[in-house]
Design a protein around this motif. Structure first.
Motif, short mmCIF file in Angstrom:
data_model
loop_
_atom_site.label_atom_id
_atom_site.label_comp_id
_atom_site.label_asym_id
_atom_site.label_seq_id
_atom_site.Cartn_x
_atom_site.Cartn_y
_atom_site.Cartn_z
N VAL A 198 0.83 -1.21 0.00
CA VAL A 198 0.00 0.00 0.00
C VAL A 198 0.87 1.26 0.00
CG1 VAL A 198 -1.63 1.37 1.38
CG2 VAL A 198 -2.04 -1.07 1.05
N GLU A 199 1.96 1.23 0.75
CA GLU A 199 2.85 2.40 0.86
C GLU A 199 3.41 2.83 -0.50
OE1 GLU A 199 5.00 2.79 5.06
OE2 GLU A 199 5.41 0.87 4.11
N LYS A 200 3.48 1.89 -1.42
CA LYS A 200 4.05 2.20 -2.75
C LYS A 200 2.97 2.58 -3.76
CE LYS A 200 7.77 -1.13 -2.02
NZ LYS A 200 8.11 -2.54 -2.25
N GLN A 201 1.68 2.53 -3.33
CA GLN A 201 0.58 2.79 -4.26
C GLN A 201 0.03 4.20 -4.07
OE1 GLN A 201 0.19 0.28 -6.48
NE2 GLN A 201 1.79 -0.66 -5.22
N GLN A 202 -0.77 4.59 -5.06
CA GLN A 202 -1.44 5.90 -5.00
C GLN A 202 -2.69 5.80 -4.12
OE1 GLN A 202 -1.91 7.49 -8.93
NE2 GLN A 202 -3.18 9.19 -8.25
N LEU A 203 -2.92 6.83 -3.31
CA LEU A 203 -4.13 6.88 -2.49
C LEU A 203 -5.18 7.75 -3.19
CD1 LEU A 203 -2.48 7.39 1.02
CD2 LEU A 203 -3.53 5.31 0.15
N PRO A 204 -6.48 7.52 -2.94
CA PRO A 204 -7.03 6.46 -2.10
C PRO A 204 -6.84 5.08 -2.72
CG PRO A 204 -8.80 7.62 -3.24
CD PRO A 204 -7.53 8.36 -3.55
N ILE A 205 -6.98 4.05 -1.87
CA ILE A 205 -6.84 2.67 -2.34
C ILE A 205 -7.95 1.83 -1.74
CG2 ILE A 205 -5.27 1.88 -0.49
CD1 ILE A 205 -3.64 0.59 -2.98
N VAL A 206 -8.36 0.79 -2.43
CA VAL A 206 -9.50 -0.03 -2.00
C VAL A 206 -8.99 -1.32 -1.38
CG1 VAL A 206 -11.65 -1.14 -2.74
CG2 VAL A 206 -10.87 0.94 -3.90
N ILE A 207 -9.49 -1.62 -0.17
CA ILE A 207 -9.11 -2.84 0.53
C ILE A 207 -10.36 -3.67 0.75
CG2 ILE A 207 -8.04 -3.80 2.61
CD1 ILE A 207 -6.52 -1.10 2.86
N LYS A 208 -10.35 -4.90 0.24
CA LYS A 208 -11.54 -5.77 0.33
C LYS A 208 -11.19 -7.06 1.08
CE LYS A 208 -13.56 -4.34 -4.11
NZ LYS A 208 -14.02 -4.81 -5.43
#
Length: 419
Positions: free
Chosen positions: A136-146
């Motif tokens: 997640v730290e390397k991804q763009q926010l917002p991010i979806v967690i399912k």
């Protein structure tokens, strides 16, 4: 000979299914197990058998000479209720256990889409919270967690910050909030666009899409706050054109059904495709293996055909005759207990509600106490209003709600207003 039908489930969706089946002149009786006390007001026979008691349900179906069974919720489908009915020689409409995995496992669904080039958000799966957070730290926010598994519509978090993402991962993986056998999450890129749902009848004779619907999942106005099972819906959806529906059918629904067959898990029943209309075209957000709730309550109001005939044709591998209303809009608002979707109030008296031809009430979380209906669940009932335009349906629904004495309950004020 007239049909006797058994519907499995107890919510507003099942109330709508039963009510629509009872409209048919070819149907004698509709039973609902476990049902709820509000259904009896519409002549539905409520049966006190839990949906996970397959043995007792089968015995009841044999004793009552049930023509066929319609399964509403996802949990019995995942537990193989269709397989068990069929093994007992009773026809049941819904996917078998192996095909219900398309809803039961987010990872299964994403792998299916990847394998068959079905447009969806980029993703990664994790069972370790530290590895997940490092990703997640390397991804763009917002991010979806399912959460990977059944979560009653509440297992999705759109994390705007790293701390929100960390908290969601802790709850889903370390705390196993949804009590899955092996907790896992699917982390997806956040897609921007307009959401809608397209449900399809799927049988051996073909795929028959319904009318598009729009569900409002967040608890607060403006689509803010945590997700719920759904706070309202409307159909049809003005931004879902015939061209968009055609693209979804050709590029998403057909390859999904073909892919399921190719994987040895052929799908029959109701395929719910949750979609988002992005700048790159429609993409899949999620699949469900059954009718949506609250979409069903508005969609069935749009159906002009004999619903029991449609299901019967599909069970017999025939081509059903399906006609939808071409004019007007149906809009539904969910009335919930205060505090839902967290800890919520129960045993609140429900006023005697007034209805007419354009106003339908579908009960969900209710029970009976001394001949009066009281609340027992988070979502208590839905009111559906049909009118010439969405604006008129919205106005009529809220005018009705304001006159029912619902001060002790909660509902959103903007169903049909936000996109």
């Amino acid at each position: 000979m007239k049909r006797k039908i058994l519907v499995i489930g107890s919510g507003g969706r099942e109330h709508a299914l039963c009510k629509k089946l009872l409209e048919s002149p070819k149907v004698e009786e509709v039973f609902c197990a476990k049902g709820n006390a509000g259904m009896a007001l519409d002549g539905i026979q409520v049966v006190a058998i839990d949906e996970d008691n397959h043995e007792e349900l089968i015995a009841f179906a044999k004793k009552e000479a049930i023509s066929w069974v319609l399964v509403g919720p996802e949990v019995p489908l995942m537990n193989g209720i269709v397989d068990d009915f069929e093994a007992a020689g009773i026809k049941a409409f819904g996917p078998k256990k192996s095909a219900a995995m398309i809803e039961g496992s987010k990872e299964f669904a994403k792998e299916l889409m990847s394998e068959f080039q079905i447009p969806t958000a980029k993703y990664q799966s994790f069972s370790d919270s530290q590895l997940a957070f490092a990703y997640v730290e390397k991804q763009q926010l917002p991010i979806v967690i399912k959460a990977d598994g059944l979560a009653a519509g509440k297992g999705v978090v759109i994390a705007e910050t790293l701390s929100e993402a960390k908290e969601a991962l802790k709850e889903m993986l370390d705390d196993n909030l949804f009590q899955n056998e092996t907790p896992k999450v699917v982390i997806e890129e956040f897609l921007v666009g307009r959401e809608f749902s397209l449900l399809s009848f799927v049988g051996q004779s073909g795929i028959y899409p319904m009318v598009a619907a729009k569900d409002h999942k967040a608890i607060f106005d403006g689509d803010k706050g945590p997700n719920t099972g759904g706070m309202g819906a409307y159909s049809p959806v003005d931004y879902v054109t015939e061209e968009v529906e055609s693209i979804v059918f050709e590029d998403i629904i057909k390859p999904t059904v073909a892919g399921m067959a190719a994987k040895g898990t052929p799908f029959t029943g109701i395929l719910y495709t949750g979609l988002i209309l992005t700048d790159e075209g429609p993409k899949v957000i999620e699949y469900n293996a059954r009718f949506g709730d609250p979409e069903t309550q508005v969609l069935l109001e749009r159906l002009d055909s004999d619903f029991s005939e449609v299901i019967e044709s599909l069970l017999m591998n025939d081509t059903p005759e399906i006609k939808w209303k071409q004019d007007g809009v149906t809009l539904g608002v969910v009335v919930a207990a205060k505090g839902y979707p967290s800890e919520y109030e129960k045993n609140v008296l429900i006023p005697e509600l007034t209805t007419d031809d354009e106003t339908k009430v579908f009960y969900s979380g209710v029970t009976k106490k001394e001949d009066e209906l009281i609340s027992s669940g988070g979502r208590v009932f839905l009111v559906a209003q049909s009118a010439t335009t969405k604006e008129e349906a919205h106005e009529n629904a809220y005018s009705w709600l304001e006159n029912q004495g619902l001060e002790n309950f909660y509902y959103r004020k903007d169903i049909g207003k936000t996109v």
